[in-house]
Write an enzyme that holds these catalytic residues in place. Structure first.
Site, PDB file in Angstrom:
ATOM      1  N   LYS A  11       0.877  -1.168   0.000  1.00 29.10           N
ATOM      2  CA  LYS A  11       0.000   0.000   0.000  1.00 29.10           C
ATOM      3  C   LYS A  11       0.912   1.215   0.000  1.00 29.10           C
ATOM      4  CE  LYS A  11      -3.485   2.134   3.014  1.00 29.10           C
ATOM      5  NZ  LYS A  11      -4.225   1.927   4.278  1.00 29.10           N
ATOM      6  N   ASP A 102     -13.738   1.073   9.863  1.00 29.50           N
ATOM      7  CA  ASP A 102     -14.020   1.089   8.426  1.00 29.50           C
ATOM      8  C   ASP A 102     -14.313  -0.333   7.944  1.00 29.50           C
ATOM      9  OD1 ASP A 102     -14.379   2.278   5.916  1.00 29.50           O
ATOM     10  OD2 ASP A 102     -12.276   2.002   5.358  1.00 29.50           O
TER      11      ASP A 102
END
Length: 166
Positions: A11, A102
């Site tokens: 990422k 999330d």
């Protein structure tokens, strides 16, 4: 991508979007969250020459729950395995006072070889000591009572209710 002979996922986050303090906080959460149903960091995130943080994580071979949850070929046994893994990962997070913040089908990977659920992307997670006791009433009355057992993962959502009521 290969990293030290291991297949990994990377990422990349521009440094202007994440401070050293924020990255260290996220790193500490990943370390505290170590569990088979939670994605693992391979090493401490670093800034590379392209001025981006590189967050190197284990590679999960599979698809997101978002992509597979409406697949008619998912048997009750597979659904149960997915939900069991998800609940075990969440149980571990919550026992360590970590709130994901999330959690959604896009942030749950399902391994293609074992159908095990792996919770990913702890970027918004926070450590909130004592939060599960504060939320018990909310879980029982707001979230669990709104689940529709006729949805594609209905039986799994009923299992979540049992976890919330326990």
């Amino acid at each position: 991508m290969m990293h030290n002979g291991q297949l990994v996922a990377v990422k990349k986050v521009p440094v202007n979007l994440m401070t050293h303090h924020d990255m260290d906080r996220e790193y500490q959460i990943y370390r505290k969250a170590a569990h088979p149903n939670i994605v693992k960091l391979v090493e401490k995130p670093r800034i590379h020459s392209d001025n981006k943080w590189y967050i190197i994580m284990e590679y999960i071979s599979g698809e997101t729950l978002e992509k597979i949850m409406f697949n008619q070929k998912l048997t009750h046994r597979i659904k149960s395995k997915i939900i069991t893994g998800l609940c075990e990962g969440l149980f571990h997070l919550h026992n360590n006072d970590i709130v994901h913040q999330d959690l959604k089908p896009d942030n749950i990977m399902v391994k293609s070889d074992t159908n095990e659920a792996v919770i990913i992307d702890l970027g918004f997670a926070k450590v909130l000591p004592g939060w599960p006791q504060l939320c018990t009433k909310y879980w029982k009355h707001s979230i669990c009572s709104s689940r529709d057992p006729d949805t594609p993962l209905g039986s799994a959502r009923l299992s979540l209710r049992c976890v919330g009521d326990g």
